[in-house]
Design a protein around this motif. Structure first.
Motif, PDB file in Angstrom:
ATOM      1  N   VAL A 232      43.851  31.795  36.425  1.00 48.30           N
ATOM      2  CA  VAL A 232      42.635  31.877  35.613  1.00 48.30           C
ATOM      3  C   VAL A 232      42.977  31.987  34.135  1.00 48.30           C
ATOM      4  N   HIS A 233      42.494  31.023  33.344  1.00 50.71           N
ATOM      5  CA  HIS A 233      42.605  31.061  31.885  1.00 50.71           C
ATOM      6  C   HIS A 233      41.227  31.320  31.300  1.00 50.71           C
ATOM      7  N   PHE A 234      41.161  32.135  30.261  1.00 48.66           N
ATOM      8  CA  PHE A 234      39.870  32.357  29.617  1.00 48.66           C
ATOM      9  C   PHE A 234      40.043  32.578  28.121  1.00 48.66           C
ATOM     10  N   ASP A 235      38.993  32.258  27.384  1.00 43.74           N
ATOM     11  CA  ASP A 235      38.986  32.436  25.935  1.00 43.74           C
ATOM     12  C   ASP A 235      38.829  33.923  25.623  1.00 43.74           C
ATOM     13  N   ILE A 236      39.761  34.477  24.870  1.00 45.14           N
ATOM     14  CA  ILE A 236      39.746  35.906  24.572  1.00 45.14           C
ATOM     15  C   ILE A 236      38.492  36.307  23.803  1.00 45.14           C
ATOM     16  N   ASN A 237      38.025  35.449  22.920  1.00 43.30           N
ATOM     17  CA  ASN A 237      36.895  35.780  22.057  1.00 43.30           C
ATOM     18  C   ASN A 237      35.548  35.678  22.774  1.00 43.30           C
ATOM     19  N   THR A 238      35.389  34.647  23.615  1.00 44.89           N
ATOM     20  CA  THR A 238      34.092  34.429  24.262  1.00 44.89           C
ATOM     21  C   THR A 238      34.059  34.886  25.712  1.00 44.89           C
ATOM     22  N   GLY A 239      35.232  35.001  26.335  1.00 47.20           N
ATOM     23  CA  GLY A 239      35.290  35.354  27.752  1.00 47.20           C
ATOM     24  C   GLY A 239      35.056  34.178  28.673  1.00 47.20           C
ATOM     25  N   ASP A 240      34.873  32.972  28.098  1.00 54.16           N
ATOM     26  CA  ASP A 240      34.605  31.788  28.907  1.00 54.16           C
ATOM     27  C   ASP A 240      35.874  31.330  29.628  1.00 54.16           C
TER      28      ASP A 240
ATOM     29  N   ASP B 239      54.810  33.027  22.860  1.00 51.65           N
ATOM     30  CA  ASP B 239      55.851  33.654  22.038  1.00 51.65           C
ATOM     31  C   ASP B 239      56.113  32.859  20.764  1.00 51.65           C
ATOM     32  N   LEU B 240      55.918  31.542  20.849  1.00 43.10           N
ATOM     33  CA  LEU B 240      56.150  30.660  19.699  1.00 43.10           C
ATOM     34  C   LEU B 240      54.931  30.557  18.787  1.00 43.10           C
ATOM     35  N   GLY B 241      53.843  31.259  19.163  1.00 46.42           N
ATOM     36  CA  GLY B 241      52.667  31.295  18.302  1.00 46.42           C
ATOM     37  C   GLY B 241      51.512  30.409  18.733  1.00 46.42           C
ATOM     38  N   TYR B 242      51.626  29.740  19.880  1.00 45.45           N
ATOM     39  CA  TYR B 242      50.546  28.865  20.356  1.00 45.45           C
ATOM     40  C   TYR B 242      49.597  29.629  21.284  1.00 45.45           C
ATOM     41  N   HIS B 243      48.391  29.097  21.463  1.00 47.29           N
ATOM     42  CA  HIS B 243      47.399  29.605  22.423  1.00 47.29           C
ATOM     43  C   HIS B 243      47.107  31.103  22.227  1.00 47.29           C
ATOM     44  N   LYS B 244      46.963  31.513  20.978  1.00 47.77           N
ATOM     45  CA  LYS B 244      46.720  32.918  20.690  1.00 47.77           C
ATOM     46  C   LYS B 244      45.382  33.411  21.232  1.00 47.77           C
ATOM     47  N   ASP B 245      44.420  32.504  21.354  1.00 42.60           N
ATOM     48  CA  ASP B 245      43.080  32.900  21.799  1.00 42.60           C
ATOM     49  C   ASP B 245      42.865  32.711  23.300  1.00 42.60           C
ATOM     50  N   VAL B 246      43.943  32.426  24.029  1.00 36.97           N
ATOM     51  CA  VAL B 246      43.823  32.191  25.470  1.00 36.97           C
ATOM     52  C   VAL B 246      44.569  33.284  26.230  1.00 36.97           C
ATOM     53  N   SER B 247      43.913  33.835  27.241  1.00 39.24           N
ATOM     54  CA  SER B 247      44.549  34.823  28.107  1.00 39.24           C
ATOM     55  C   SER B 247      44.565  34.291  29.534  1.00 39.24           C
ATOM     56  N   HIS B 248      45.382  34.910  30.387  1.00 43.81           N
ATOM     57  CA  HIS B 248      45.582  34.379  31.735  1.00 43.81           C
ATOM     58  C   HIS B 248      45.913  35.495  32.719  1.00 43.81           C
ATOM     59  N   TYR B 249      45.549  35.276  33.965  1.00 38.85           N
ATOM     60  CA  TYR B 249      45.998  36.142  35.064  1.00 38.85           C
ATOM     61  C   TYR B 249      45.989  35.343  36.356  1.00 38.85           C
ATOM     62  N   PHE B 250      46.848  35.737  37.302  1.00 38.56           N
ATOM     63  CA  PHE B 250      46.797  35.201  38.658  1.00 38.56           C
ATOM     64  C   PHE B 250      45.876  36.093  39.475  1.00 38.56           C
ATOM     65  N   LEU B 251      45.164  35.494  40.413  1.00 30.75           N
ATOM     66  CA  LEU B 251      44.187  36.242  41.205  1.00 30.75           C
ATOM     67  C   LEU B 251      44.286  35.837  42.673  1.00 30.75           C
ATOM     68  N   HIS B 252      44.410  36.835  43.548  1.00 30.69           N
ATOM     69  CA  HIS B 252      44.341  36.603  44.990  1.00 30.69           C
ATOM     70  C   HIS B 252      43.190  37.417  45.549  1.00 30.69           C
ATOM     71  N   VAL B 253      42.275  36.739  46.250  1.00 32.43           N
ATOM     72  CA  VAL B 253      41.127  37.393  46.865  1.00 32.43           C
ATOM     73  C   VAL B 253      41.213  37.180  48.380  1.00 32.43           C
ATOM     74  N   PRO B 254      41.263  38.239  49.167  1.00 30.23           N
ATOM     75  CA  PRO B 254      41.324  38.066  50.622  1.00 30.23           C
ATOM     76  C   PRO B 254      40.151  37.251  51.145  1.00 30.23           C
ATOM     77  N   ASN B 255      40.409  36.466  52.167  1.00 39.89           N
ATOM     78  CA  ASN B 255      39.365  35.650  52.785  1.00 39.89           C
ATOM     79  C   ASN B 255      38.553  36.544  53.721  1.00 39.89           C
ATOM     80  N   ALA B 256      37.617  37.281  53.149  1.00 37.74           N
ATOM     81  CA  ALA B 256      36.868  38.273  53.922  1.00 37.74           C
ATOM     82  C   ALA B 256      35.515  38.524  53.273  1.00 37.74           C
ATOM     83  N   GLU B 257      34.661  39.199  54.016  1.00 35.18           N
ATOM     84  CA  GLU B 257      33.367  39.615  53.486  1.00 35.18           C
ATOM     85  C   GLU B 257      33.475  41.051  52.966  1.00 35.18           C
ATOM     86  N   ASN B 258      32.416  41.517  52.301  1.00 38.82           N
ATOM     87  CA  ASN B 258      32.363  42.892  51.793  1.00 38.82           C
ATOM     88  C   ASN B 258      33.570  43.218  50.895  1.00 38.82           C
TER      89      ASN B 258
END
Length: 353
Positions: A79-87, A168-187
């Motif tokens: 998941v990538h999202f814009d740090i400023n807007t959250g989009d 680290d080289l100064g690119y994509h300063k306004d972009v953040s990221h995380y990996f996400l795992h969601v179990p295949n389940a309800e509730n």
């Protein structure tokens, strides 16, 4: 000289057995370019042979290139999202293109290459522990790369170290990221949430896969703005105030206190949070790193490390009432990967108690 060349060709052959098919195709194309002059009719049909092989290469490469996706139904989402807007946004194109060599391919190369690295070169360092694990483990069962073979049928997102290097080289300063795992389940609201903080050398897809495999929890693998794995007070504040709310929204559940786990340099996330954000997490677990700060929380900090790990332990200034020590005899800095069953048995006890 002959024996050296034989070893090199043997190593290349082993690597090709375990890397992705598109890497094999590239190697075969390079091999053709090197050996084409030995084709008896090459000079007379140079244009036709070159064009035919190139078209065949493009077609084969197109069909075998990994289907790297990041849909909400994927086993592991990127998941990538814009740090400023959250989009939520698409992965920047340049880091994606660097994924022509996947994380699994790199780890297969490292694992095999370890057999040829003299033991004394990195003696006394964390990387030396990793090399020793590779040397002492049957290659096919090596957890540093075998996990990627299991991920491929499930669709594999891009690995993220190229993106972190570019930050680290100064690119994509306004972009953040995380990996996400969601179990295949309800509730899903009833499931525990684990926030994982990587160590040095970036946010590896391998870690998310291990947590997804060995726990029955929602996994949010956060990262530093570079690949060093040092989570400062400022970085933890951004994770708590921006990344986690974004992830909970992606999951579709109300915010609840997560468990915080930090590996190696990622132990800095725990050392920062127990001082500045002691009430934001349900539990704190340090893996293969040291508890350095005196916690400002009533929760005991769990410290899991191998008895031979020079980077593990507890600062003598921290009172015994503030931590629970989990010492794994005979293990070193490669503990999480070398002994996932033992490590995750402890982690599951912590997050489910």
């Amino acid at each position: 000289m002959g024996k050296l060349l034989l070893k090199i060709f043997f190593l290349i052959g082993l690597i090709l057995l375990f890397v992705s098919w598109h890497i094999k195709i590239i190697f075969l194309f390079i091999l053709f370019m090197v050996l084409r002059k030995y084709i008896s009719t090459y000079n007379e049909n140079k244009m036709k042979i070159n064009l035919s092989v190139f078209i065949l290469f493009l077609i084969a490469f197109w069909f075998v290139f990994p289907n790297r996706t990041s849909y909400s139904s994927d086993y592991i989402q990127s998941v990538h999202f814009d740090i400023n807007t959250g989009d939520k946004i698409k992965e920047p194109i340049l880091p994606y293109l660097f994924n022509i060599v996947g994380e699994g391919d790199i780890m297969a190369f490292v694992s095999l290459g370890s057999y040829f690295i003299p033991e004394n070169i990195f003696k006394g360092k964390a990387i030396g522990d990793v090399i020793n694990y590779n040397k002492s483990t049957y290659f096919v069962n090596n957890n540093f790369h075998s996990s990627y073979r299991k991920l491929e049928p499930l669709k594999t997102p891009s690995h993220h170290v190229p993106f972190q290097i570019m930050k680290d080289l100064g690119y994509h300063k306004d972009v953040s990221h995380y990996f996400l795992h969601v179990p295949n389940a309800e509730n899903l609201q009833n499931y525990e949430v684990v926030v994982f903080c990587h160590g040095f050398a970036g946010s590896w897809l391998l870690y998310s896969e291990l947590f997804a495999k060995y726990t029955n929890a929602i996994i949010i693998a956060v990262e530093t703005p570079g690949f060093n794995g040092y989570f400062s007070k400022k970085i933890m504040n951004n994770i708590i105030s921006r990344t986690l709310p974004h992830a909970y929204n992606q999951i579709g559940i109300n915010y609840k206190k997560p468990h915080l786990v930090g590996l190696s340099n990622g132990g800095s996330a725990i050392n920062s949070s127990i001082v500045y954000y002691p009430n934001e997490f349900k539990s704190f677990t340090i893996l293969s790193a040291s508890l350095k700060n005196n916690p400002r929380t009533n929760k005991k900090v769990n410290v899991i490390y191998g008895s031979n790990d020079r980077s593990g332990g507890i600062n003598k200034k921290v009172p015994n009432s503030k931590f629970i020590r989990h010492l794994i005899e005979g293990e070193d800095h490669s503990l999480l990967v070398a002994q996932p069953e033992i490590t995750f048995k402890l982690i599951n006890q912590i997050i489910n108690q």
